[in-house]
Write an enzyme that holds these catalytic residues in place. Sequence first.
Site, PDB file in Angstrom:
ATOM      1  N   ASN A 157       5.944  13.635  -8.169  1.00  0.00           N
ATOM      2  CA  ASN A 157       7.066  13.303  -9.052  1.00  0.00           C
ATOM      3  C   ASN A 157       8.417  13.738  -8.484  1.00  0.00           C
ATOM      4  O   ASN A 157       9.385  12.981  -8.519  1.00  0.00           O
ATOM      5  CB  ASN A 157       6.859  13.928 -10.437  1.00  0.00           C
ATOM      6  CG  ASN A 157       5.607  13.401 -11.120  1.00  0.00           C
ATOM      7  OD1 ASN A 157       4.955  12.496 -10.600  1.00  0.00           O
ATOM      8  ND2 ASN A 157       5.262  13.967 -12.259  1.00  0.00           N
ATOM      9  N   ASN A 181      27.204 -28.793   5.927  1.00  0.00           N
ATOM     10  CA  ASN A 181      27.137 -28.072   4.651  1.00  0.00           C
ATOM     11  C   ASN A 181      27.365 -26.567   4.810  1.00  0.00           C
ATOM     12  O   ASN A 181      27.009 -25.984   5.837  1.00  0.00           O
ATOM     13  CB  ASN A 181      25.765 -28.289   3.994  1.00  0.00           C
ATOM     14  CG  ASN A 181      25.539 -29.743   3.611  1.00  0.00           C
ATOM     15  OD1 ASN A 181      26.490 -30.461   3.302  1.00  0.00           O
ATOM     16  ND2 ASN A 181      24.291 -30.171   3.646  1.00  0.00           N
ATOM     17  N   LYS A 220      26.809 -35.119   7.451  1.00  0.00           N
ATOM     18  CA  LYS A 220      26.954 -33.915   6.626  1.00  0.00           C
ATOM     19  C   LYS A 220      27.117 -32.631   7.420  1.00  0.00           C
ATOM     20  O   LYS A 220      26.499 -32.431   8.458  1.00  0.00           O
ATOM     21  CB  LYS A 220      25.730 -33.754   5.716  1.00  0.00           C
ATOM     22  CG  LYS A 220      25.661 -34.775   4.611  1.00  0.00           C
ATOM     23  CD  LYS A 220      26.594 -34.471   3.484  1.00  0.00           C
ATOM     24  CE  LYS A 220      25.912 -33.546   2.498  1.00  0.00           C
ATOM     25  NZ  LYS A 220      26.825 -33.212   1.401  1.00  0.00           N
ATOM     26  N   GLU A 269      26.775 -20.858   0.163  1.00  0.00           N
ATOM     27  CA  GLU A 269      26.007 -21.146  -1.056  1.00  0.00           C
ATOM     28  C   GLU A 269      24.910 -20.112  -1.274  1.00  0.00           C
ATOM     29  O   GLU A 269      24.639 -19.710  -2.409  1.00  0.00           O
ATOM     30  CB  GLU A 269      25.395 -22.549  -0.965  1.00  0.00           C
ATOM     31  CG  GLU A 269      26.450 -23.636  -1.066  1.00  0.00           C
ATOM     32  CD  GLU A 269      25.897 -25.025  -0.788  1.00  0.00           C
ATOM     33  OE1 GLU A 269      26.626 -25.985  -1.036  1.00  0.00           O
ATOM     34  OE2 GLU A 269      24.742 -25.149  -0.312  1.00  0.00           O
ATOM     35  N   TYR A 273       8.414  12.338 -16.149  1.00  0.00           N
ATOM     36  CA  TYR A 273       7.927  11.255 -15.301  1.00  0.00           C
ATOM     37  C   TYR A 273       6.955  10.373 -16.079  1.00  0.00           C
ATOM     38  O   TYR A 273       6.083  10.858 -16.800  1.00  0.00           O
ATOM     39  CB  TYR A 273       7.233  11.798 -14.036  1.00  0.00           C
ATOM     40  CG  TYR A 273       6.694  10.672 -13.178  1.00  0.00           C
ATOM     41  CD1 TYR A 273       7.536  10.009 -12.293  1.00  0.00           C
ATOM     42  CD2 TYR A 273       5.384  10.221 -13.318  1.00  0.00           C
ATOM     43  CE1 TYR A 273       7.079   8.931 -11.547  1.00  0.00           C
ATOM     44  CE2 TYR A 273       4.919   9.148 -12.577  1.00  0.00           C
ATOM     45  CZ  TYR A 273       5.769   8.505 -11.695  1.00  0.00           C
ATOM     46  OH  TYR A 273       5.321   7.436 -10.971  1.00  0.00           O
ATOM     47  N   SER A 323      22.231 -32.466   7.341  1.00  0.00           N
ATOM     48  CA  SER A 323      21.314 -33.086   6.389  1.00  0.00           C
ATOM     49  C   SER A 323      20.285 -33.890   7.160  1.00  0.00           C
ATOM     50  O   SER A 323      20.587 -34.480   8.205  1.00  0.00           O
ATOM     51  CB  SER A 323      22.105 -34.003   5.456  1.00  0.00           C
ATOM     52  OG  SER A 323      21.256 -35.013   4.937  1.00  0.00           O
ATOM     53  N   LYS A 372      11.404   0.866  -7.468  1.00  0.00           N
ATOM     54  CA  LYS A 372      11.622   0.686  -6.028  1.00  0.00           C
ATOM     55  C   LYS A 372      11.954  -0.735  -5.608  1.00  0.00           C
ATOM     56  O   LYS A 372      12.875  -0.956  -4.810  1.00  0.00           O
ATOM     57  CB  LYS A 372      10.405   1.186  -5.258  1.00  0.00           C
ATOM     58  CG  LYS A 372      10.370   2.691  -5.219  1.00  0.00           C
ATOM     59  CD  LYS A 372       9.050   3.226  -4.751  1.00  0.00           C
ATOM     60  CE  LYS A 372       8.791   4.549  -5.420  1.00  0.00           C
ATOM     61  NZ  LYS A 372       8.619   4.462  -6.899  1.00  0.00           N
ATOM     62  N   SER A 430       1.098   0.988  -4.689  1.00  0.00           N
ATOM     63  CA  SER A 430       2.507   0.660  -4.409  1.00  0.00           C
ATOM     64  C   SER A 430       2.819   0.752  -2.916  1.00  0.00           C
ATOM     65  O   SER A 430       3.947   0.541  -2.495  1.00  0.00           O
ATOM     66  CB  SER A 430       3.432   1.600  -5.179  1.00  0.00           C
ATOM     67  OG  SER A 430       3.183   2.953  -4.815  1.00  0.00           O
ATOM     68  N   THR A 434      45.641 -21.200 -10.196  1.00  0.00           N
ATOM     69  CA  THR A 434      45.074 -20.618 -11.416  1.00  0.00           C
ATOM     70  C   THR A 434      44.411 -21.794 -12.128  1.00  0.00           C
ATOM     71  O   THR A 434      44.886 -22.927 -12.018  1.00  0.00           O
ATOM     72  CB  THR A 434      46.142 -19.983 -12.347  1.00  0.00           C
ATOM     73  OG1 THR A 434      47.037 -21.010 -12.754  1.00  0.00           O
ATOM     74  CG2 THR A 434      46.927 -18.882 -11.644  1.00  0.00           C
ATOM     75  N   HIS A 435      43.326 -21.536 -12.808  1.00  0.00           N
ATOM     76  CA  HIS A 435      42.551 -22.606 -13.470  1.00  0.00           C
ATOM     77  C   HIS A 435      42.158 -23.701 -12.472  1.00  0.00           C
ATOM     78  O   HIS A 435      42.001 -24.862 -12.859  1.00  0.00           O
ATOM     79  CB  HIS A 435      43.338 -23.227 -14.631  1.00  0.00           C
ATOM     80  CG  HIS A 435      43.955 -22.233 -15.562  1.00  0.00           C
ATOM     81  ND1 HIS A 435      43.308 -21.733 -16.675  1.00  0.00           N
ATOM     82  CD2 HIS A 435      45.157 -21.599 -15.525  1.00  0.00           C
ATOM     83  CE1 HIS A 435      44.089 -20.860 -17.292  1.00  0.00           C
ATOM     84  NE2 HIS A 435      45.216 -20.754 -16.620  1.00  0.00           N
TER      85      HIS A 435
END
Length: 476
Positions: A117, A296, A294, A301, A328, A288, A336, A30, A166-167
Amino acid sequence: MGAEATGPVRLWGGRFESGPAETLARLSVSVQFDWRLARYDLLASKAHARVLHKAGLLDHGELARLLSALDGLERDCQSGAFRPTVADEDVHTALERGLLERIGSLGGKLRAGRSRNDQVATDLRLYLRDHARRVVARLIELQTALMDQAQQHLAADPPTPAPGLTHTQHAQPVLLAHQLLAHVQAFARDVARLRDWDKRAAISPLGSGALAGSSLPIDPEAVAAELGFDGPAPNSMDAVSDRDFAAEFCFAAALAGVHLSRLGEEVVLWTSHEFGWAEIDDAYATGSSIMPQKKNADVAELARGKAGRLIGGLTGLLTTLKGLPLTYNRDLQEDKEPVFDAVDTLLLVLPAMAGLVSSMSFNSERLARQAAAGHALATDLAELLVRRGVPFREAHEAVGHLVVWCEVHDCELVDVSDEDLVKVSQYFTPDVRGVLSVPGALAARGTYGGTAPTRVAAQLAELRDRVQRDATWAAA
Ligand code: ARG
């Protein structure tokens, strides 16, 4: 990873005749992801050395040599002069090798009274308590960016309005500042959640050993205090198997990710041609390769998209923990990567979003024009009639008829003439026009938490205070 310096350190050499199979070693290792715990492991080792000294298990000279070797190792870890090798199983093994290379068998004395541990549970708590503060500091930068924009648009004359939705349909006008501060409130809860989490994380597992405590006269209270914990864990079995703090951290991170995704989605909408509320600064926009026109909102995003991995990390960790018997179990090594990824993701997204928000410019004229659109003042008209004694049911219906009239005549509520108003309903006397204005509607929403400029100013002042207190906590 550097080349192997000495033979691999095996922590259980005495009991085994052969070394591990290659496939086991590869599954088991690890160190490629837990190496970032090195700083915290060394801190805990120094505290443990002092406790062994207090218990009479290290003499003064041994303690001094151990501490200076640990300091040297810490410096070499920082500079990169000491690196884990492919043969080191985990961060603890790698650092023990480093210590043995420096001071020989004295290094082996540090293993007394502790186990990987209790060590790994301690390291992870230390790491997360430290990084929770870093995450909070970045959350505060984003909150500040939002509050600065809010302040600027609140100070404008008139304060910048926005269509409240709203909506995703026009509902009632709001102040742009009010909407921006709504996001600040969500992030303030994220900060509060991390601060509250920290109280439960401030428990030290050291002294629990493998699972049952220690027969050596070590002092878990002293070690806890030295490492900044509130106290030692009251149950050694719980201490080495509890990962609530990791799961809770992942939840706090995932919810912050959800909040970031909502802000991200709003920015995507605001900056679309259809909304046209805001423009992204070139430094935070992408173009783009094929469409020259463009611009963006990739930052927004990605903020929206990264919520997915934060939620995935939380779900994965909870699934790992589910059904694990005490105490353990090696499954716990899987704790982790999700928490590290949560930290990395937030530390990556938050500064980018703060920069995006602070450099974004809002189109105040367009916002003002759209604020009343979609008959958004209909409720104001109905509430005016209520103040004049008309039952809300009737007021709602009368305004509803007016909206239909507007739709038929392809106009907005605010554009209906006095003659036409009264033709639709006897209630619509010319003086109702007083409430058919965006500034009037905004000023009227004066309830606590409402969008009236005075309320929003008070809200902003409260948030500034709160963020100031949170910044003090994060810096401690
Ligand atoms: N690398 C291990 C982990 O992350 C450390 C603890 C190993 N303990 C053990 N008994 N094998 O959980």
